[in-house]
Design a protein around this motif. Structure first.
Motif, PDB file in Angstrom:
ATOM      1  N   GLU A  97      56.230  38.188  38.189  1.00 59.27           N
ATOM      2  CA  GLU A  97      55.472  39.080  39.066  1.00 59.27           C
ATOM      3  C   GLU A  97      54.008  39.055  38.678  1.00 59.27           C
ATOM      4  OE1 GLU A  97      58.700  42.653  40.155  1.00 59.27           O
ATOM      5  OE2 GLU A  97      56.986  43.047  38.827  1.00 59.27           O
ATOM      6  N   LEU A  98      53.147  39.075  39.681  1.00 60.12           N
ATOM      7  CA  LEU A  98      51.718  39.268  39.469  1.00 60.12           C
ATOM      8  C   LEU A  98      51.362  40.624  40.053  1.00 60.12           C
ATOM      9  CD1 LEU A  98      48.830  36.748  40.067  1.00 60.12           C
ATOM     10  CD2 LEU A  98      48.664  39.078  40.943  1.00 60.12           C
ATOM     11  N   SER A  99      50.745  41.480  39.242  1.00 64.95           N
ATOM     12  CA  SER A  99      50.413  42.821  39.697  1.00 64.95           C
ATOM     13  C   SER A  99      48.975  43.171  39.346  1.00 64.95           C
ATOM     14  CB  SER A  99      51.370  43.854  39.095  1.00 64.95           C
ATOM     15  OG  SER A  99      51.312  43.817  37.677  1.00 64.95           O
ATOM     16  N   GLN A 100      48.426  44.110  40.101  1.00 62.81           N
ATOM     17  CA  GLN A 100      47.095  44.667  39.852  1.00 62.81           C
ATOM     18  C   GLN A 100      47.172  46.172  40.034  1.00 62.81           C
ATOM     19  OE1 GLN A 100      44.833  42.241  42.760  1.00 62.81           O
ATOM     20  NE2 GLN A 100      43.650  41.460  41.024  1.00 62.81           N
ATOM     21  N   ASN A 101      46.654  46.899  39.050  1.00 62.19           N
ATOM     22  CA  ASN A 101      46.646  48.364  39.108  1.00 62.19           C
ATOM     23  C   ASN A 101      48.040  48.936  39.378  1.00 62.19           C
ATOM     24  OD1 ASN A 101      43.777  48.426  38.773  1.00 62.19           O
ATOM     25  ND2 ASN A 101      43.566  47.922  40.958  1.00 62.19           N
ATOM     26  N   GLY A 102      49.042  48.302  38.778  1.00 63.42           N
ATOM     27  CA  GLY A 102      50.403  48.787  38.893  1.00 63.42           C
ATOM     28  C   GLY A 102      51.117  48.419  40.179  1.00 63.42           C
ATOM     29  N   GLU A 103      50.461  47.663  41.066  1.00 59.18           N
ATOM     30  CA  GLU A 103      51.071  47.290  42.345  1.00 59.18           C
ATOM     31  C   GLU A 103      51.330  45.796  42.381  1.00 59.18           C
ATOM     32  OE1 GLU A 103      50.472  48.238  47.085  1.00 59.18           O
ATOM     33  OE2 GLU A 103      48.697  48.153  45.813  1.00 59.18           O
ATOM     34  N   VAL A 104      52.546  45.414  42.767  1.00 58.76           N
ATOM     35  CA  VAL A 104      52.915  44.004  42.816  1.00 58.76           C
ATOM     36  C   VAL A 104      52.248  43.327  44.002  1.00 58.76           C
ATOM     37  CG1 VAL A 104      54.817  42.366  43.123  1.00 58.76           C
ATOM     38  CG2 VAL A 104      55.120  44.370  41.648  1.00 58.76           C
TER      39      VAL A 104
END
Length: 270
Positions: A97-104
């Motif tokens: 998974e790639l996520s940013q700010n806790g969002e996938v």
């Protein structure tokens, strides 16, 4: 390293990951590999392959990768988590998974494995195209940053403002500055094609890959032989229908070995 300048290649800079905890890596988007919106999808796919390759428990080399672009990737830092779902005698299955700010933003599954000596046969054959030296250097508009990292010589399907009766494209491609091919750069090149709908309509329309699957046939020995020579890439679509179209592609070595195939589904608005 780039021998000419003795500096890190821009592609390797873009792939740089830092281990946070076992199986979790921190990366950052790279401006030289920006697309019209967000990062170049081929680079994102290559980053997943690189993340598995850096994991201390990984087995063998890539056999397949499926990446699903669930949402936009914003400029800045991102986190990649990697988990070996199962390890068998000759292959290993991964979830990423790639996520940013806790969002996938992106998910992927990958299979790595070791290759054995077996009966072999090639049913596919490369398209008949002129040698790279017989074709002019082409490319994409200047505002598509990632394309400036590749030398492209089109035999068919160069980007134009003319409608086309078909979606077939064929080009020779290699990294610029020069860089020896490896599994990460091969992965990136599997997404080298601009959206096939642009070619059919002869104009830009909103479009983006939703899911991309790559099957690898190249061995480490094949890549060593290929070095920094041109790769022959060709692709086509089979149907454009109600906002989605497919694309199938093949990437061939300079000595006519099939290195990888890719298949993707793309959304479009028109």
């Amino acid at each position: 390293m780039n021998e000419a300048s003795n500096t890190t290649h821009p592609f390797d800079d873009a792939l740089e990951l830092h281990s946070v905890t076992p199986g979790v890596y921190l990366g950052r988007t790279s401006a030289p590999y920006n697309n019209m919106v967000g990062p170049f999808g081929g680079l994102t796919a290559a980053t997943f392959i690189s993340a598995v390759g850096q994991h201390p428990d990984h087995l063998g080399d890539p056999v397949s990768l499926t990446i699903n672009f669930a949402g936009p990737i914003a400029e800045g830092e991102f986190e990649i988590s990697t988990r070996a779902v199962r390890t068998n005698r000759s292959n290993q299955h991964w979830y990423l998974e790639l996520s940013q700010n806790g969002e996938v933003a992106t998910t992927a599954t990958a299979v790595f494995g070791t290759r054995r000596e077996t009966w072999d046969d090639d049913e596919a054959s490369p398209p008949s195209v002129p040698a790279p030296s017989e074709l002019s250097v082409g490319g994409f508009p200047e505002f598509i940053a990632w394309a400036r990292n590749y030398e492209m010589r089109f035999s068919a399907g160069a980007l134009s403002e003319q409608e086309s009766a078909d979606s077939a494209i064929a080009l020779w491609v290699r990294d610029t500055p020069s860089r020896a091919l490896d599994f990460a750069s091969l992965t990136s090149m599997c997404d080298i094609f601009y959206p096939r709908v642009f070619q059919r309509l002869g104009k830009y329309v909103p479009a983006g890959t939703i899911s991309l699957t790559i099957h690898y046939f190249a061995t480490a020995e094949d890549l060593e032989t290929q070095a920094d020579s041109f790769v022959l890439a060709h692709a086509h679509s089979r149907r454009f229908h109600r906002g989605y179209f497919d694309q199938s592609a093949e990437l061939w070595s300079s000595d006519e070995k099939l290195l990888a195939t890719s298949h993707q589904v793309v959304y479009y608005k028109s």
